[in-house]
Design a protein around this motif. Structure first.
Motif, PDB file in Angstrom:
ATOM      1  N   ASP A 278      70.388   5.435 -14.418  1.00 43.75           N
ATOM      2  CA  ASP A 278      70.090   6.779 -14.912  1.00 43.75           C
ATOM      3  C   ASP A 278      68.583   6.993 -15.039  1.00 43.75           C
ATOM      4  O   ASP A 278      68.063   8.065 -14.706  1.00 43.75           O
ATOM      5  CB  ASP A 278      70.762   7.025 -16.264  1.00 43.75           C
ATOM      6  N   LEU A 279      67.871   5.968 -15.514  1.00 41.21           N
ATOM      7  CA  LEU A 279      66.413   6.049 -15.647  1.00 41.21           C
ATOM      8  C   LEU A 279      65.760   6.264 -14.279  1.00 41.21           C
ATOM      9  O   LEU A 279      64.892   7.128 -14.122  1.00 41.21           O
ATOM     10  CB  LEU A 279      65.873   4.782 -16.312  1.00 41.21           C
ATOM     11  N   MET A 280      66.183   5.488 -13.280  1.00 45.05           N
ATOM     12  CA  MET A 280      65.611   5.617 -11.941  1.00 45.05           C
ATOM     13  C   MET A 280      65.893   6.998 -11.352  1.00 45.05           C
ATOM     14  O   MET A 280      65.032   7.600 -10.712  1.00 45.05           O
ATOM     15  CB  MET A 280      66.158   4.534 -11.002  1.00 45.05           C
ATOM     16  N   ALA A 281      67.097   7.516 -11.611  1.00 49.11           N
ATOM     17  CA  ALA A 281      67.448   8.851 -11.106  1.00 49.11           C
ATOM     18  C   ALA A 281      66.570   9.919 -11.754  1.00 49.11           C
ATOM     19  O   ALA A 281      66.157  10.874 -11.090  1.00 49.11           O
ATOM     20  CB  ALA A 281      68.918   9.137 -11.361  1.00 49.11           C
ATOM     21  N   GLU A 282      66.282   9.764 -13.037  1.00 46.41           N
ATOM     22  CA  GLU A 282      65.453  10.742 -13.741  1.00 46.41           C
ATOM     23  C   GLU A 282      63.986  10.662 -13.313  1.00 46.41           C
ATOM     24  O   GLU A 282      63.346  11.683 -13.071  1.00 46.41           O
ATOM     25  CB  GLU A 282      65.540  10.532 -15.255  1.00 46.41           C
TER      26      GLU A 282
ATOM     27  N   PRO B 252      60.936   6.880  -9.376  1.00 44.46           N
ATOM     28  CA  PRO B 252      59.678   6.132  -9.408  1.00 44.46           C
ATOM     29  C   PRO B 252      59.062   5.872  -8.041  1.00 44.46           C
ATOM     30  O   PRO B 252      59.757   5.784  -7.029  1.00 44.46           O
ATOM     31  CB  PRO B 252      60.071   4.815 -10.076  1.00 44.46           C
ATOM     32  N   GLU B 253      57.741   5.756  -8.075  1.00 45.30           N
ATOM     33  CA  GLU B 253      56.971   5.337  -6.908  1.00 45.30           C
ATOM     34  C   GLU B 253      57.296   3.876  -6.603  1.00 45.30           C
ATOM     35  O   GLU B 253      57.359   3.468  -5.449  1.00 45.30           O
ATOM     36  CB  GLU B 253      55.487   5.508  -7.246  1.00 45.30           C
TER      37      GLU B 253
ATOM     38  N   ARG C 206      50.225   9.787 -13.210  1.00 46.23           N
ATOM     39  CA  ARG C 206      50.894   8.535 -12.864  1.00 46.23           C
ATOM     40  C   ARG C 206      50.941   7.656 -14.105  1.00 46.23           C
ATOM     41  O   ARG C 206      49.937   7.445 -14.769  1.00 46.23           O
ATOM     42  CB  ARG C 206      50.148   7.836 -11.737  1.00 46.23           C
ATOM     43  N   MET C 207      52.142   7.161 -14.404  1.00 47.21           N
ATOM     44  CA  MET C 207      52.353   6.344 -15.595  1.00 47.21           C
ATOM     45  C   MET C 207      53.016   5.024 -15.219  1.00 47.21           C
ATOM     46  O   MET C 207      53.727   4.945 -14.211  1.00 47.21           O
ATOM     47  CB  MET C 207      53.269   7.065 -16.589  1.00 47.21           C
ATOM     48  N   MET C 208      52.773   4.019 -16.059  1.00 48.08           N
ATOM     49  CA  MET C 208      53.496   2.764 -15.960  1.00 48.08           C
ATOM     50  C   MET C 208      54.335   2.628 -17.224  1.00 48.08           C
ATOM     51  O   MET C 208      53.802   2.707 -18.329  1.00 48.08           O
ATOM     52  CB  MET C 208      52.558   1.570 -15.856  1.00 48.08           C
ATOM     53  N   LEU C 209      55.628   2.472 -17.041  1.00 50.00           N
ATOM     54  CA  LEU C 209      56.539   2.182 -18.136  1.00 50.00           C
ATOM     55  C   LEU C 209      56.818   0.693 -18.097  1.00 50.00           C
ATOM     56  O   LEU C 209      57.325   0.182 -17.098  1.00 50.00           O
ATOM     57  CB  LEU C 209      57.848   2.962 -17.975  1.00 50.00           C
ATOM     58  N   LYS C 210      56.442   0.001 -19.170  1.00 47.53           N
ATOM     59  CA  LYS C 210      56.813  -1.403 -19.318  1.00 47.53           C
ATOM     60  C   LYS C 210      57.948  -1.433 -20.336  1.00 47.53           C
ATOM     61  O   LYS C 210      57.814  -0.889 -21.433  1.00 47.53           O
ATOM     62  CB  LYS C 210      55.644  -2.243 -19.827  1.00 47.53           C
TER      63      LYS C 210
ATOM     64  N   THR D 257      61.183  -8.540 -13.823  1.00 48.65           N
ATOM     65  CA  THR D 257      60.785  -9.933 -13.939  1.00 48.65           C
ATOM     66  C   THR D 257      61.126 -10.415 -15.342  1.00 48.65           C
ATOM     67  O   THR D 257      61.861  -9.752 -16.072  1.00 48.65           O
ATOM     68  CB  THR D 257      59.269 -10.083 -13.645  1.00 48.65           C
ATOM     69  N   THR D 258      60.599 -11.554 -15.700  1.00 49.22           N
ATOM     70  CA  THR D 258      60.661 -12.010 -17.090  1.00 49.22           C
ATOM     71  C   THR D 258      59.233 -12.070 -17.616  1.00 49.22           C
ATOM     72  O   THR D 258      58.303 -12.373 -16.873  1.00 49.22           O
ATOM     73  CB  THR D 258      61.313 -13.395 -17.225  1.00 49.22           C
ATOM     74  N   GLN D 259      59.072 -11.753 -18.871  1.00 53.46           N
ATOM     75  CA  GLN D 259      57.757 -11.853 -19.508  1.00 53.46           C
ATOM     76  C   GLN D 259      57.994 -12.224 -20.967  1.00 53.46           C
ATOM     77  O   GLN D 259      58.818 -11.581 -21.645  1.00 53.46           O
ATOM     78  CB  GLN D 259      56.997 -10.534 -19.387  1.00 53.46           C
ATOM     79  N   ASP D 260      57.308 -13.252 -21.408  1.00 49.00           N
ATOM     80  CA  ASP D 260      57.465 -13.742 -22.775  1.00 49.00           C
ATOM     81  C   ASP D 260      58.927 -14.039 -23.099  1.00 49.00           C
ATOM     82  O   ASP D 260      59.403 -13.807 -24.206  1.00 49.00           O
ATOM     83  CB  ASP D 260      56.885 -12.747 -23.788  1.00 49.00           C
ATOM     84  N   GLY D 261      59.661 -14.523 -22.114  1.00 49.76           N
ATOM     85  CA  GLY D 261      61.051 -14.900 -22.308  1.00 49.76           C
ATOM     86  C   GLY D 261      62.038 -13.745 -22.340  1.00 49.76           C
ATOM     87  O   GLY D 261      63.208 -13.948 -22.654  1.00 49.76           O
ATOM     88  N   LEU D 262      61.597 -12.541 -22.024  1.00 52.87           N
ATOM     89  CA  LEU D 262      62.460 -11.358 -22.072  1.00 52.87           C
ATOM     90  C   LEU D 262      62.632 -10.758 -20.678  1.00 52.87           C
ATOM     91  O   LEU D 262      61.715 -10.815 -19.853  1.00 52.87           O
ATOM     92  CB  LEU D 262      61.857 -10.294 -22.992  1.00 52.87           C
ATOM     93  N   ARG D 263      63.779 -10.147 -20.454  1.00 54.72           N
ATOM     94  CA  ARG D 263      63.950  -9.356 -19.235  1.00 54.72           C
ATOM     95  C   ARG D 263      62.983  -8.179 -19.345  1.00 54.72           C
ATOM     96  O   ARG D 263      62.963  -7.481 -20.353  1.00 54.72           O
ATOM     97  CB  ARG D 263      65.383  -8.838 -19.147  1.00 54.72           C
ATOM     98  N   THR D 264      62.198  -7.982 -18.303  1.00 55.12           N
ATOM     99  CA  THR D 264      61.136  -6.978 -18.362  1.00 55.12           C
ATOM    100  C   THR D 264      61.081  -6.199 -17.056  1.00 55.12           C
ATOM    101  O   THR D 264      61.256  -6.770 -15.986  1.00 55.12           O
ATOM    102  CB  THR D 264      59.768  -7.653 -18.632  1.00 55.12           C
ATOM    103  N   GLY D 265      60.838  -4.907 -17.172  1.00 55.89           N
ATOM    104  CA  GLY D 265      60.677  -4.063 -15.995  1.00 55.89           C
ATOM    105  C   GLY D 265      59.393  -3.256 -16.075  1.00 55.89           C
ATOM    106  O   GLY D 265      58.940  -2.909 -17.174  1.00 55.89           O
ATOM    107  N   PHE D 266      58.817  -2.992 -14.925  1.00 59.02           N
ATOM    108  CA  PHE D 266      57.631  -2.143 -14.788  1.00 59.02           C
ATOM    109  C   PHE D 266      57.996  -1.027 -13.826  1.00 59.02           C
ATOM    110  O   PHE D 266      58.373  -1.289 -12.683  1.00 59.02           O
ATOM    111  CB  PHE D 266      56.445  -2.938 -14.236  1.00 59.02           C
ATOM    112  N   VAL D 267      57.889   0.205 -14.286  1.00 62.64           N
ATOM    113  CA  VAL D 267      58.276   1.362 -13.480  1.00 62.64           C
ATOM    114  C   VAL D 267      57.069   2.290 -13.380  1.00 62.64           C
ATOM    115  O   VAL D 267      56.474   2.649 -14.405  1.00 62.64           O
ATOM    116  CB  VAL D 267      59.474   2.102 -14.110  1.00 62.64           C
ATOM    117  N   PHE D 268      56.704   2.653 -12.173  1.00 69.74           N
ATOM    118  CA  PHE D 268      55.553   3.514 -11.921  1.00 69.74           C
ATOM    119  C   PHE D 268      56.069   4.868 -11.449  1.00 69.74           C
ATOM    120  O   PHE D 268      56.795   4.948 -10.458  1.00 69.74           O
ATOM    121  CB  PHE D 268      54.642   2.880 -10.861  1.00 69.74           C
ATOM    122  N   PHE D 269      55.688   5.928 -12.164  1.00 65.73           N
ATOM    123  CA  PHE D 269      56.260   7.244 -11.895  1.00 65.73           C
ATOM    124  C   PHE D 269      55.267   8.328 -12.289  1.00 65.73           C
ATOM    125  O   PHE D 269      54.278   8.076 -12.964  1.00 65.73           O
ATOM    126  CB  PHE D 269      57.573   7.416 -12.674  1.00 65.73           C
ATOM    127  N   ASP D 270      55.556   9.550 -11.862  1.00 65.20           N
ATOM    128  CA  ASP D 270      54.716  10.705 -12.192  1.00 65.20           C
ATOM    129  C   ASP D 270      55.309  11.415 -13.404  1.00 65.20           C
ATOM    130  O   ASP D 270      56.452  11.891 -13.342  1.00 65.20           O
ATOM    131  CB  ASP D 270      54.640  11.661 -11.002  1.00 65.20           C
TER     132      ASP D 270
END
Length: 99
Positions: free
Chosen positions: A29-33, A36-37, A2-6, A42-55
């Motif tokens: 395309d990323l979600m299809a590949e 993810p679980e 299990r990994m977290m991609l930030k 969200t935003t973090q440090d003023g940037l568009r940010t995503g957290f994806v949890f996947f195997d």
């Protein structure tokens, strides 16, 4: 494993990618590949940010995950192994046996 991609995207590059329709396509395309679980945005440090949890089945997946984000969005990435509550419980039970 299990990994977290930030992933975080520079504002100007992401603005252009949204206007051109590339950001939704890259994320789709990323979600299809990854299938993810969970995925959160969200935003973090003023940037568009995503957290994806996947195997992640093998480390050889890293370039196919990272390169479209690097090249298409100039993204900053972090790939981190993570545990859910069941994983933590099992790990702590194993650790306790060592003492």
């Amino acid at each position: 494993m299990r990994m977290m991609l930030k992933m975080s995207f520079p504002v100007e590059k992401a603005n252009v990618a949204i206007k051109e329709g590339r950001l939704p396509k890259i994320l789709q395309d990323l979600m299809a590949e990854l299938k993810p679980e969970a995925a959160y945005f969200t935003t973090q440090d003023g940037l568009r940010t995503g957290f994806v949890f996947f195997d992640m089945k093998e480390t050889a997946q890293m370039p196919s995950i990272a390169e479209p984000l690097y090249m298409g969005l100039n993204a900053s990435l972090e790939l981190t192994p993570v545990m859910n509550a069941d994983d933590l419980k099992a790990g702590l039970e194993r650790a306790a046996k060592k003492f």
